[in-house]
Every structure is written in C-alpha cells, then in structure tokens.
Scaffold this active site. Structure first.
Site, mmCIF file in Angstrom:
data_model
loop_
_atom_site.group_PDB
_atom_site.id
_atom_site.type_symbol
_atom_site.label_atom_id
_atom_site.label_comp_id
_atom_site.label_asym_id
_atom_site.label_seq_id
_atom_site.Cartn_x
_atom_site.Cartn_y
_atom_site.Cartn_z
ATOM 1 N N ASN A 121 0.832 -1.183 0.000
ATOM 2 C CA ASN A 121 0.000 0.000 0.000
ATOM 3 C C ASN A 121 0.878 1.249 0.000
ATOM 4 O O ASN A 121 1.914 1.297 0.669
ATOM 5 C CB ASN A 121 -0.892 0.020 1.242
ATOM 6 N N TYR A 142 6.482 37.072 -29.742
ATOM 7 C CA TYR A 142 6.145 36.620 -28.390
ATOM 8 C C TYR A 142 7.174 35.640 -27.820
ATOM 9 O O TYR A 142 7.413 35.606 -26.617
ATOM 10 C CB TYR A 142 4.773 35.941 -28.390
#
Length: 513
Positions: free
Chosen positions: A196, A281
């Site tokens: 887990n 840009y």
C-alpha cells in the site's frame, strides 16, 4: 564513494530526495526505532484479542469481509504479495526504484504501518547493498496504492522475482544470498504495508520534477542566447513590468534573463536606431510563459514534498491509542495533479523553445541568413533540426493531456475511483527527454545565430555558454551529419555543463537546497 543521506521520517527535504535519486546512500535515523516497535506491538495486541481488523486477519479489497484464521496469517501476507505482483512493461529505471525504496522506508519508519523493525531493516539492507528490485512500470491505477509495482519490490525481498545488481539482472534468491540476506518472511499486516502507498507514483513524479527543473533552467539560458542571436530587446525583461504583474515566477525569470544578457555588445549595438518596436512573443513573453512554468513546478514541488514525507498506507496504526483505522491515504490524487502540472510545464518549455528556433531559421523574422547557413540553397543548415524540434513538441502535446481527469473502477467496484497518478507520472521522463532535445537544438541554433554577429560578443555568461558548446561542436559552415551535434548539445544540457557555464547561481530554483 557516495555520500549518505539520513532519513528523518516526515522531515526529508526535496534536495535530500534528489540526492538519493542521483546516487546517495540511505540510512534511517535510529530514533524512529521506538515508533516502529510500538506500532508492531499494537498489531500483536490485536491478534491476541482475535479482533477482525482489515489487512491483518481479513481478506483484501472486495474480500475484506472474509475472516482469516491465525494459522493462515503468514500465508495470507505471502499470497497477497505474489498475487499482486502482476505488473507488465519495461522495468522502472534503477534511480527511480532506489527512490521508491527510500520513500517506502521513510513511510514505514513513521510507526503507523504496524511492521516489525526487522522488516524495515531488511528493506534498508537491500538498498544499502545495491539490490534493486526489478519492478515492471505498468499496472498501477494510482489508488489502493501502487500495488502491482510495490508487490514486485516486496516479492524480490522475499526471494521471488529478480534484482538488478551492478547492472545485471539476478534471480532474487541468488542476489539475497550473495548479499548475505535471508529472504524476508512477512508478519501480519506487513505485506499490505509494503504494497500500500503512493511511493512509485511519487518517485516517478519526483524524477520528472528534477528533470523539469534542469530543462527549465537550460531553456532560460538558450532563450537569452536566442534573444541576442535575433538582436532582440531586453526591454520586456525590465523589473518594473514584472512587478506590476506580481507573479513570483515571472519576476524571477525576468531577473535571470536580465543577468544572462548583461554586458552584451550585441544588445548594445542596436539599442538605438532599431526600427523594430516589438519582438515576437517567443522572445518578448519569456518572463510570462517561463515564469508561469516556474510557478507551476514550484506548486508541484510543494505537493510532492508533502507526499514524500507522508504515510499513504491503509489501514493506519495509532500505537498511542491502540486504534487501527481504515482510510484512503493510498489514493494518489495529489500526485496525479502534481504530475499533470509538471507535464504541462514541460510541454510549454519545449513549445516556446521550438518557436524561438523557428524564428531564428526564418530570415524574414530574424534578419539572419535563411536556415542559419552562410550558403542557403547549397546547404540546408538548420532546416530539419527545426522540424525535429517541432515533432518533439507535438509528441509532448499528446502526452500532456491530464491523466488525473481519468478514472476506471477496479476490484469489483470496491475501488470505484482511481487517480491514474502512476502512468501520469511515468510519462514525465520521456517528455523531459524530448525537451532536452528541443533545448539542445535551440542551443545550436542560437550559438550559430550569434556567430553571424561577430566580432560583437554576447554578455560574459552567454559567451561562456558559447565557448562550452564550441569546445565540442564547431560552427556550421557547410552541411554535415547533424545528429552528432545534437547529441553533444544534449550532453551539455543533461550533465548540467550548460547551466554551470551560465552560472547556476543566477538561475531560479524549484528544488531548494
């Protein structure tokens, strides 16, 4: 000889995780022994009372209601591991697996998982002796923990499967024996505790974060060099512009670009009399785009730092009260979101760099010879490297679609919402590798562009970058086999030599020291 990083569970910095990822040895703070032992005693007390508690004396997932007798508890844990070792695909890289093991160590050592100290020691010993479990990379949906890959890790510790030892694949039982370790025999709850958790998705996301930080820093260097190559303005990097926008990343990126371009004779040569009023840009908006990427990576870093220091097991053991409580800490949604953020940032870093390459090879935009070659027509110059960069950008766009918005039920609908964090994080390494290639191509193109401005130099820092490149890649006067040049430039990026040449002290950080 590698240094040793001491893990103080719950208090490990991202820099320490990075050190482990890059090869440091690992040792646990011995003060965590008491918490681990108290947690194991809590499990013993529950068994003595014969209480049904999930993961200790019950089945798993949809089978949680099935009670398991005392005589079968050891078999229960072994069966859990072997049945869940169902991963497929290529094994995870060794540095990632080492990081997984260290993350699992730090989680177990917080004393909330109910494992015995000897089990923690076994994992630590395998890591210290260079035993790296073979863990297939596919098979986790990012909830209920990274069950399948962690099962392969645990199975190897039990002598089933294989380890990578000094680069060679060795059967697990043989590798353990050679290292002087007996196969791990699991106690109650221990198989579940080892399986887990979000350690695999977290390790993959951390690796992606580390690679993304280097890619961003390198792209800032090549972006500054491209600005000089295109005779672009540093006016858009003025601090006053950034301060009005108030984003920290934008402010930090602009400061870096100003420093990198400081003292450039190329910039000084067109400060007055230049008819161009605004740059494209890809040059002008570097602070805004790269700054946003920096902010996103820093946010992801905060999430992953918390996750790496947390406990994502289930159920959790609270030794002070004797309670064992089932919850959902194994659900990797935070990691999934972080991985998606890193993926988006990587995509944009590469995209903006490619636009600068495209601008440089276009003589109408850059004012440089077409495709950056002195004899266009006879030579193709940088025509196809730009195509390669464009192809890699499109690959990354496809990979950048958010993984976290997907879910599919598992375990007979008991686990009905999953995060997809693991494969969301696993895609980051190939995405980062694509960005490295794009930035390497930009480095070559920007340096070539600056060569056309000779004898005017860039600033001191950028001239050091050009010198580092020219030490391994000569100027492109006539067409030649291009791939080796890209590989040399890639090496400068991946080794850190590019950013070192520019001066790492001026580059913004994601992973703080």
């Amino acid at each position: 000889m590698s240094e040793t990083t001491v893990l103080v569970p719950g208090q490990v910095s991202l820099a320490a995780w990075h050190a482990i990822y890059t090869g440091n040895n690992v040792a646990l703070d011995p003060q965590c022994h008491a918490a681990v032992t108290a947690s194991a005693h809590t499990i013993e007390a529950i068994l003595a009372r014969h209480e049904p508690v999930y993961g200790i004396n019950t089945g798993f997932g949809k089978l949680a209601s099935v009670r398991i007798g005392d005589a079968d508890l050891a078999t229960l844990q072994r069966n859990l591991v072997l049945s869940h070792a169902a991963g497929v695909g290529d094994p995870l890289p060794v540095p990632v697996v080492r990081l997984v093991m260290a993350l699992k160590l730090a989680s177990l050592a917080q004393g909330a998982s109910g494992v015995r100290w000897q089990t923690v020691e076994h994992l630590q010993a395998a890591l210290a002796r260079g035993l790296v479990p073979v863990m297939p990379g596919q098979g986790s949906a990012g909830a209920s923990g990274d069950l399948a890959p962690l099962a392969h890790m645990t199975a190897a510790l039990m002598g089933v499967g294989a380890f990578i030892v000094d680069g060679a694949r060795v059967p697990a039982d043989v590798a353990l024996a050679s290292a002087g370790l007996a196969p791990l025999v699991l106690g109650p709850k221990e198989g579940l505790a080892l399986l887990n958790g979000t350690q695999v998705s977290t390790a993959l996301a951390l690796a992606g974060l580390f690679q993304a930080e280097r890619a961003l820093q390198a792209a800032l260097v090549t972006g500054a060099l491209s600005t000089d190559a295109a005779r672009g303005s540093d006016g858009p990097f003025d601090a006053r512009i950034q301060n009005l926008r108030r984003h920290r990343g934008q402010i930090d990126v602009a400061a870096t670009l100003r420093t990198l371009m400081e003292g450039s004779a190329i910039r000084a040569s067109h400060r007055t009399g230049d008819e161009r009023l605004q740059d494209p840009y890809c040059l002008r908006c570097q602070p805004q785009v790269m700054g946003a990427c920096l902010d996103v990576l820093r946010q992801a870093a905060m999430t992953l730092a918390a996750e790496a220091n947390g406990v994502s097991d289930n159920p959790l053991v609270f030794a002070d009260s004797g309670d064992v409580i089932s919850g959902g800490n194994f659900h990797a949604q935070p990691v999934a979101f972080a991985a998606d953020m890193i993926a988006m940032a990587l995509c944009e870093i590469g995209s903006l760099a490619e636009r600068r390459v495209a601008m440089l090879v276009d003589s109408a935009l850059s004012g440089l010879p077409a495709f950056l070659t002195p004899k266009p027509g006879l030579n193709s110059g940088f025509m196809i490297p730009q195509v390669t960069a464009a192809a890699l950008v499109s690959e990354n766009k496809q990979r950048a679609f958010p993984a976290s918005v997907d879910s599919i039920p598992t375990s007979a609908n008991q686990e009905d919402h999953v995060s997809m964090a693991t494969h969301g994080a696993r895609r980051l390494a190939p995405m980062a590798d694509n960005v490295v290639s794009i930035v390497a191509i930009e480095l070559l193109a920007a340096a070539q562009g600056c060569d056309f401005h000779a004898p005017l130099p860039s600033g001191v820092r950028l001239e050091r970058v050009r010198a580092a490149l020219r030490a391994v890649v000569p100027r492109l006067d006539d067409d030649r086999h291009f791939a080796p040049d890209i590989e040399q430039a890639r090496s400068l990026v991946t080794s850190g030599a590019l950013t070192d040449a520019a001066g790492g002290d001026v580059l913004p950080r994601v992973v703080a020291d």
